[in-house]
Design a protein around this motif. Structure first.
Motif, PDB file in Angstrom:
ATOM      1  N   THR A  30      -8.552  23.913  50.139  1.00 22.11           N
ATOM      2  CA  THR A  30      -9.637  24.363  51.031  1.00 22.11           C
ATOM      3  C   THR A  30     -10.723  23.294  51.130  1.00 22.11           C
ATOM      4  N   ARG A  53     -28.074  24.933  42.935  1.00 17.96           N
ATOM      5  CA  ARG A  53     -27.628  26.269  43.353  1.00 17.96           C
ATOM      6  C   ARG A  53     -28.413  27.349  42.628  1.00 17.96           C
ATOM      7  N   ASN A  57     -26.066  33.203  41.986  1.00 27.51           N
ATOM      8  CA  ASN A  57     -24.909  33.098  42.877  1.00 27.51           C
ATOM      9  C   ASN A  57     -23.677  32.706  42.044  1.00 27.51           C
ATOM     10  N   ILE A  60     -16.613  30.814  41.205  1.00 27.87           N
ATOM     11  CA  ILE A  60     -15.196  31.164  41.163  1.00 27.87           C
ATOM     12  C   ILE A  60     -14.576  30.519  39.928  1.00 27.87           C
ATOM     13  N   HIS A  62     -11.302  29.071  38.516  1.00 30.47           N
ATOM     14  CA  HIS A  62      -9.993  28.588  38.977  1.00 30.47           C
ATOM     15  C   HIS A  62      -9.011  28.612  37.817  1.00 30.47           C
ATOM     16  N   ILE A  95     -11.813  39.269  43.365  1.00 26.29           N
ATOM     17  CA  ILE A  95     -12.857  39.701  42.423  1.00 26.29           C
ATOM     18  C   ILE A  95     -12.360  40.890  41.613  1.00 26.29           C
ATOM     19  N   THR A 113     -18.337  41.507  37.193  1.00 25.84           N
ATOM     20  CA  THR A 113     -17.067  41.134  37.834  1.00 25.84           C
ATOM     21  C   THR A 113     -16.924  39.607  37.815  1.00 25.84           C
ATOM     22  N   ARG A 117      -9.306  32.405  41.383  1.00 26.39           N
ATOM     23  CA  ARG A 117      -8.479  31.769  42.413  1.00 26.39           C
ATOM     24  C   ARG A 117      -7.520  30.772  41.779  1.00 26.39           C
ATOM     25  N   SER A 139     -18.076  25.024  45.711  1.00 22.82           N
ATOM     26  CA  SER A 139     -17.841  23.862  46.559  1.00 22.82           C
ATOM     27  C   SER A 139     -18.748  22.728  46.075  1.00 22.82           C
ATOM     28  N   GLU A 176     -13.543  27.266  53.062  1.00 23.85           N
ATOM     29  CA  GLU A 176     -13.371  27.868  51.748  1.00 23.85           C
ATOM     30  C   GLU A 176     -12.511  29.129  51.822  1.00 23.85           C
ATOM     31  N   SER A 177     -12.027  29.509  50.633  1.00 17.24           N
ATOM     32  CA  SER A 177     -11.093  30.631  50.522  1.00 17.24           C
ATOM     33  C   SER A 177     -11.690  31.951  51.020  1.00 17.24           C
ATOM     34  N   ARG A 191     -15.937  37.279  52.281  1.00 15.30           N
ATOM     35  CA  ARG A 191     -16.049  36.008  53.015  1.00 15.30           C
ATOM     36  C   ARG A 191     -14.697  35.766  53.696  1.00 15.30           C
ATOM     37  N   LYS A 221     -23.356  42.033  47.890  1.00 11.67           N
ATOM     38  CA  LYS A 221     -22.064  42.180  47.201  1.00 11.67           C
ATOM     39  C   LYS A 221     -21.528  40.804  46.832  1.00 11.67           C
ATOM     40  N   GLY A 224     -23.617  34.887  47.539  1.00 12.27           N
ATOM     41  CA  GLY A 224     -23.670  33.720  48.408  1.00 12.27           C
ATOM     42  C   GLY A 224     -24.023  34.055  49.844  1.00 12.27           C
TER      43      GLY A 224
HETATM   44  O1  TXA Z   1     -12.208  27.649  48.607  1.00 11.90           O
HETATM   45  C1  TXA Z   1     -13.072  27.963  47.781  1.00 11.90           C
HETATM   46  O2  TXA Z   1     -13.283  29.149  47.469  1.00 11.90           O
HETATM   47  C2  TXA Z   1     -13.868  26.845  47.107  1.00 11.90           C
HETATM   48  C3  TXA Z   1     -12.890  25.993  46.293  1.00 11.90           C
HETATM   49  C4  TXA Z   1     -13.581  24.915  45.511  1.00 11.90           C
HETATM   50  O3  TXA Z   1     -12.123  26.835  45.472  1.00 11.90           O
HETATM   51  N1  TXA Z   1     -14.920  27.360  46.290  1.00 11.90           N
HETATM   52  C5  TXA Z   1     -16.044  27.937  46.812  1.00 11.90           C
HETATM   53  O4  TXA Z   1     -16.965  28.353  45.873  1.00 11.90           O
HETATM   54  O5  TXA Z   1     -16.241  28.063  48.003  1.00 11.90           O
HETATM   55  P1  TXA Z   1     -18.448  28.791  46.232  1.00 11.90           P
HETATM   56  O6  TXA Z   1     -19.118  28.986  44.927  1.00 11.90           O
HETATM   57  O7  TXA Z   1     -19.066  27.795  47.160  1.00 11.90           O
HETATM   58  O8  TXA Z   1     -18.288  30.189  46.910  1.00 11.90           O
HETATM   59  C6  TXA Z   1     -17.903  31.328  46.130  1.00 11.90           C
HETATM   60  C7  TXA Z   1     -18.353  32.608  46.812  1.00 11.90           C
HETATM   61  C8  TXA Z   1     -19.859  32.719  46.844  1.00 11.90           C
HETATM   62  O9  TXA Z   1     -20.244  33.273  48.095  1.00 11.90           O
HETATM   63  C9  TXA Z   1     -20.136  33.702  45.702  1.00 11.90           C
HETATM   64  O10 TXA Z   1     -21.327  34.426  45.921  1.00 11.90           O
HETATM   65  C10 TXA Z   1     -18.916  34.601  45.738  1.00 11.90           C
HETATM   66  O11 TXA Z   1     -17.846  33.735  46.059  1.00 11.90           O
HETATM   67  N2  TXA Z   1     -18.647  35.193  44.417  1.00 11.90           N
HETATM   68  C11 TXA Z   1     -18.278  34.581  43.268  1.00 11.90           C
HETATM   69  N3  TXA Z   1     -18.147  35.458  42.258  1.00 11.90           N
HETATM   70  C12 TXA Z   1     -18.431  36.681  42.757  1.00 11.90           C
HETATM   71  C13 TXA Z   1     -18.474  38.003  42.221  1.00 11.90           C
HETATM   72  N4  TXA Z   1     -18.204  38.264  40.944  1.00 11.90           N
HETATM   73  N5  TXA Z   1     -18.803  39.010  43.068  1.00 11.90           N
HETATM   74  C14 TXA Z   1     -19.077  38.761  44.367  1.00 11.90           C
HETATM   75  N6  TXA Z   1     -19.050  37.533  44.934  1.00 11.90           N
HETATM   76  C15 TXA Z   1     -18.739  36.508  44.151  1.00 11.90           C
END
Ligand code: TXA
Ligand code: MG
Length: 338
Positions: A30, A53, A57, A60, A62, A95, A113, A117, A139, A176-177, A191, A221, A224
């Motif tokens: 991604t 950041r 927030n 993820i 991995h 999640i 939670t 990924r 990211s 992103e995913s 998302r 929820k 981000g």
């Molecule tokens: O493709 C992707 O997902 C990339 C690659 C690097 O794996 N990662 C990515 O991470 O986009 P980030 O941190 O930019 O976005 C993760 C999203 C954020 O909107 C965050 O709020 C949400 O996932 N998130 C993470 N853990 C969460 C949780 N326990 N509950 C709700 N939302 C969560």
């Protein structure tokens, strides 16, 4: 700090840095992620700092196998198992409830939670295996900027702030995913990504979509959702297909740029002096190149307005439009009524 660039055959060195509590950016299909040992709270804390950041927030986690999820999730509901079987390795983040005490609250922003990924990139799967721990990864961009789709984008934002970057070339997907919350009565997409709602529903049945802009007094929820995102220095204006003729009259040599498919760029037949960035020929390639395009205009400080092509808000177009809309702060080019 010197930021080292690692080639895929130098993963062992990168894995040692991760074990050492250092930050190493890693490739996925991604976007590039900013990696740290998910079991080391200090290292995870540095991820937030390097990116700028907000600490509420969450990140993820991995993993290199579904078995690794079982070490940290309290339960793996059947629907989650079905989604892992169908879409992993791949662009779906799931999640699940956290196993009590299994990960430090700094990873989850204090939530109960965790997002998991398994990325579709063998170099990074090897990196996780050699480090022997799951790797957190937001990211790898400065917070608020478009996500990085090349190692050079990461270097631009984070050089001097992180120990290394594993360079595996440009990413294939570019957005992103998809993030899905399975720990509610109504599983919801938080998302959108290239794993579409329809593809998920074909496996686990009907879903709600919940990626609205969160208000200040709301508890999000997906935390981000409330932050500014994907914003280049210039103002982005979204352009619907019918409005390109009128956009052409608005272009100012030196301060405006155009981000569109080859078809539109050919039809517009613009003066050479107007900077253009091609999104390729369809919504798929546009998704792959959107962030690189936005970043390309950032390298030209004189550009103050970017006119960017919209796509129908369905399938992969839903993910593309979600990111474009945020980068534009919701602003469309409004032509005169014809
Ligand atoms: O493709 C992707 O997902 C990339 C690659 C690097 O794996 N990662 C990515 O991470 O986009 P980030 O941190 O930019 O976005 C993760 C999203 C954020 O909107 C965050 O709020 C949400 O996932 N998130 C993470 N853990 C969460 C949780 N326990 N509950 C709700 N939302 C969560
Ligand atoms: Mg991000």
């Amino acid at each position: 700090m010197e930021t080292k660039i690692f080639q895929p055959d130098q993963i062992a060195d990168a894995a040692r840095l991760i074990q050492d509590g250092q930050l190493v950016a890693f490739p996925t299909e991604t976007v590039y992620g900013l990696g740290a040992d998910a079991t080391n709270p200090q290292a995870v804390g540095q991820v937030y700092q390097a990116k700028g950041r907000p600490s509420d927030n969450p990140l993820i986690v991995h993993v290199s196998s579904p078995a690794m999820v079982a070490q940290y999730a309290a339960v793996i509901p059947e629907k989650a198992q079905q989604l892992m079987d169908q879409f992993w390795p791949g662009s779906l983040t799931i999640i699940l409830p956290i196993k009590s005490g299994a990960l430090d609250p700094v990873v989850t922003g204090g939530l109960d939670t965790v997002a998991f990924r398994l990325p579709d990139n063998q170099v990074t799967i090897d990196l996780i295996n050699q480090a022997g721990v799951p790797i957190v990864g937001p990211s790898a961009n400065t917070s608020g900027k478009p996500s990085p789709t090349t190692a050079q984008h990461v270097y631009h934002d984070l050089k001097g702030k992180i120990a290394g970057i594993v360079d595996d070339g440009p990413t294939r997907v570019g957005l992103e995913s998809t993030v899905i919350d399975l720990w509610t009565d109504h599983p919801a997409i938080l998302r959108p990504g290239v794993v579409t709602k329809a593809a998920i529903e074909a496996v686990i049945g009907s879903l709600t979509v919940d990626h609205h802009q969160v208000k200040d007094n709301e508890t999000p929820k997906a935390p981000g959702m409330k932050y500014k995102h994907y914003a280049p220095n210039a103002q982005v204006l979204m352009v619907n297909d019918d409005d390109w003729d009128q956009v052409k009259d608005q272009l100012v040599v030196g301060s405006t740029g155009v981000l569109a498919t080859d078809e539109h760029l050919n039809q517009l037949n613009l003066d050479q002096s107007i900077p253009t960035f091609s999104l390729g020929n369809d919504v798929q390639s546009a998704s792959t190149h959107l962030f690189a395009g936005l970043r390309w205009f950032d390298d030209q400080p004189a550009i103050t307005t970017i006119y960017a092509q919209t796509f129908p808000n369905q399938g992969v177009g839903e993910a593309y439009m979600n990111r474009l809309n945020k980068s534009a702060g919701g602003q469309f080019f409004h032509g005169m009524a014809k």
